[in-house]
Design a protein around this motif. Structure first.
Motif, PDB file in Angstrom:
ATOM      1  N   MET A 125      31.900  55.534  -7.702  1.00 27.63           N
ATOM      2  CA  MET A 125      31.891  54.086  -7.544  1.00 27.63           C
ATOM      3  C   MET A 125      32.253  53.683  -6.124  1.00 27.63           C
ATOM      4  O   MET A 125      33.143  54.279  -5.498  1.00 27.63           O
ATOM      5  CB  MET A 125      32.910  53.438  -8.491  1.00 27.63           C
ATOM      6  CG  MET A 125      32.581  53.546  -9.964  1.00 27.63           C
ATOM      7  SD  MET A 125      31.090  52.666 -10.482  1.00 27.63           S
ATOM      8  CE  MET A 125      31.520  50.964 -10.098  1.00 27.63           C
ATOM      9  N   GLY A 128      35.611  48.021  -4.460  1.00 28.78           N
ATOM     10  CA  GLY A 128      35.358  46.586  -4.417  1.00 28.78           C
ATOM     11  C   GLY A 128      36.642  45.807  -4.615  1.00 28.78           C
ATOM     12  O   GLY A 128      37.715  46.391  -4.840  1.00 28.78           O
ATOM     13  N   VAL A 132      36.147  48.268 -11.654  1.00 30.91           N
ATOM     14  CA  VAL A 132      35.089  48.162 -12.651  1.00 30.91           C
ATOM     15  C   VAL A 132      35.679  47.997 -14.051  1.00 30.91           C
ATOM     16  O   VAL A 132      35.088  47.336 -14.918  1.00 30.91           O
ATOM     17  CB  VAL A 132      34.148  49.378 -12.559  1.00 30.91           C
ATOM     18  CG1 VAL A 132      34.823  50.658 -13.049  1.00 30.91           C
ATOM     19  CG2 VAL A 132      32.855  49.131 -13.315  1.00 30.91           C
ATOM     20  N   PHE A 146      25.643  48.858 -14.103  1.00 33.36           N
ATOM     21  CA  PHE A 146      25.422  48.802 -12.652  1.00 33.36           C
ATOM     22  C   PHE A 146      24.530  49.960 -12.223  1.00 33.36           C
ATOM     23  O   PHE A 146      24.493  51.006 -12.864  1.00 33.36           O
ATOM     24  CB  PHE A 146      26.759  48.872 -11.912  1.00 33.36           C
ATOM     25  CG  PHE A 146      27.712  49.883 -12.488  1.00 33.36           C
ATOM     26  CD1 PHE A 146      27.635  51.219 -12.139  1.00 33.36           C
ATOM     27  CD2 PHE A 146      28.661  49.501 -13.427  1.00 33.36           C
ATOM     28  CE1 PHE A 146      28.490  52.154 -12.698  1.00 33.36           C
ATOM     29  CE2 PHE A 146      29.522  50.434 -13.998  1.00 33.36           C
ATOM     30  CZ  PHE A 146      29.432  51.765 -13.627  1.00 33.36           C
ATOM     31  N   GLN A 206      24.811  44.336 -13.120  1.00 30.09           N
ATOM     32  CA  GLN A 206      25.031  43.766 -11.798  1.00 30.09           C
ATOM     33  C   GLN A 206      23.804  44.002 -10.917  1.00 30.09           C
ATOM     34  O   GLN A 206      23.084  44.984 -11.073  1.00 30.09           O
ATOM     35  CB  GLN A 206      26.263  44.404 -11.151  1.00 30.09           C
ATOM     36  CG  GLN A 206      27.514  44.306 -12.002  1.00 30.09           C
ATOM     37  CD  GLN A 206      27.924  42.872 -12.263  1.00 30.09           C
ATOM     38  OE1 GLN A 206      28.251  42.136 -11.335  1.00 30.09           O
ATOM     39  NE2 GLN A 206      27.931  42.454 -13.520  1.00 30.09           N
ATOM     40  N   MET A 210      26.293  49.747  -7.175  1.00 29.41           N
ATOM     41  CA  MET A 210      27.746  49.827  -7.163  1.00 29.41           C
ATOM     42  C   MET A 210      28.285  51.251  -7.071  1.00 29.41           C
ATOM     43  O   MET A 210      29.492  51.438  -7.003  1.00 29.41           O
ATOM     44  CB  MET A 210      28.311  49.144  -8.413  1.00 29.41           C
ATOM     45  CG  MET A 210      28.170  47.638  -8.401  1.00 29.41           C
ATOM     46  SD  MET A 210      28.759  46.864  -9.952  1.00 29.41           S
ATOM     47  CE  MET A 210      30.447  47.448 -10.036  1.00 29.41           C
TER      48      MET A 210
END
Length: 254
Positions: A125, A128, A132, A146, A206, A210
């Motif tokens: 991943m 961010g 998640v 994603f 999304q 990601m």
């Protein structure tokens, strides 16, 4: 009926799961550590599909050394994987073994986990502002789906995730993966490799990729993944993500 302690063991955990066969134990440890750092993963289940290069204890020892990983389990499942081949558009691939094992985890180990993130060893991943697991918890359906982006190692051949510093601009995204709250509406559907929950999966997907899909972090068991395509070029976002997620690994590599 699953034993109560099997369900209780991972209760409240941010759980990361994957099927693996003969992947380098260092790759497995790197995959786990990146998600401890970036997503707040605190438990891991590796489903070992009959590795003959090492035993389960080797993987367990590597995972035990990861700071912040509070529990892990290596499940031995030395049975045939089944046909890995492609399918037509909108068909569900017949990944019988992997689908069965995902649902064994769903029913036997993860029903009381806070969240479950399903990613292969070569998938990591991107960091961010929100993990998640939190994204899934905040969604109405209890899941987030994603897509990923392929990345490549300059030297070709099997390579660890952090050796992947290149991308091909404009390349199509990878197939989707998912994170789900097991006690949500979505969590009660069968878990498959790339989707769960029928239309809920589409509603929760999304737009932006990601995760990084590391092309040469592979044993090439399905097809040759040892070469770097023409047009691959360095990507500063990729390098920055490795520095953020895996500073200890990067430091050791240097």
């Amino acid at each position: 009926m699953p034993a109560p302690d099997a369900r209780a063991r991972f209760a409240g955990r941010n759980l990361l799961i994957a099927v693996s066969r003969n992947n380098d134990p260092d790759w497995i440890a790197t995959w786990a550590e990146a998600h401890v750092t970036g997503e707040g993963t605190d438990a891991v289940i590796v489903i070992d599909n009959g590795s003959d290069r090492y035993d389960a204890e080797t993987v367990s020892t590597m995972l035990s050394a990861i700071p912040g990983l509070r529990d892990h389990l290596v499940l031995s499942a030395p049975v045939p994987y089944g046909p890995p081949g492609g399918t037509k558009k909108l068909e569900v691939p017949p990944r019988f073994f992997q689908t069965a094992m995902l649902n064994l985890v769903r029913l036997h180990h993860a029903p009381r986990a806070r969240g479950v993130l399903s990613l292969d060893i070569d998938e990591i991943m991107r960091p961010g502002p929100v993990s998640v697991y939190d994204m899934a918890a905040r969604s109405r359906s209890g899941q987030v789906a994603f897509r990923g982006r392929w990345c490549y190692a300059a030297g070709g051949n099997p390579a660890p995730q952090t050796a992947h510093t290149l991308i091909v601009p404009g390349q199509n995204p990878c197939m989707p993966k998912w994170c789900v709250m097991p006690q949500s509406v979505s969590g009660r559907f069968n878990w498959t490799v790339h989707r769960l929950g029928g239309p809920l999966h589409q509603l929760s997907q999304q737009r932006a990729p990601m995760f990084w899909h590391c092309f040469q972090t592979s044993t090439s068991w399905k097809k040759d993944r040892s070469t770097t395509p023409d047009g691959a070029r360095p990507d500063p976002d990729l390098a920055a993500d490795w520095s953020h997620l895996l500073p200890r690994v990067q430091g050791n590599a240097g």
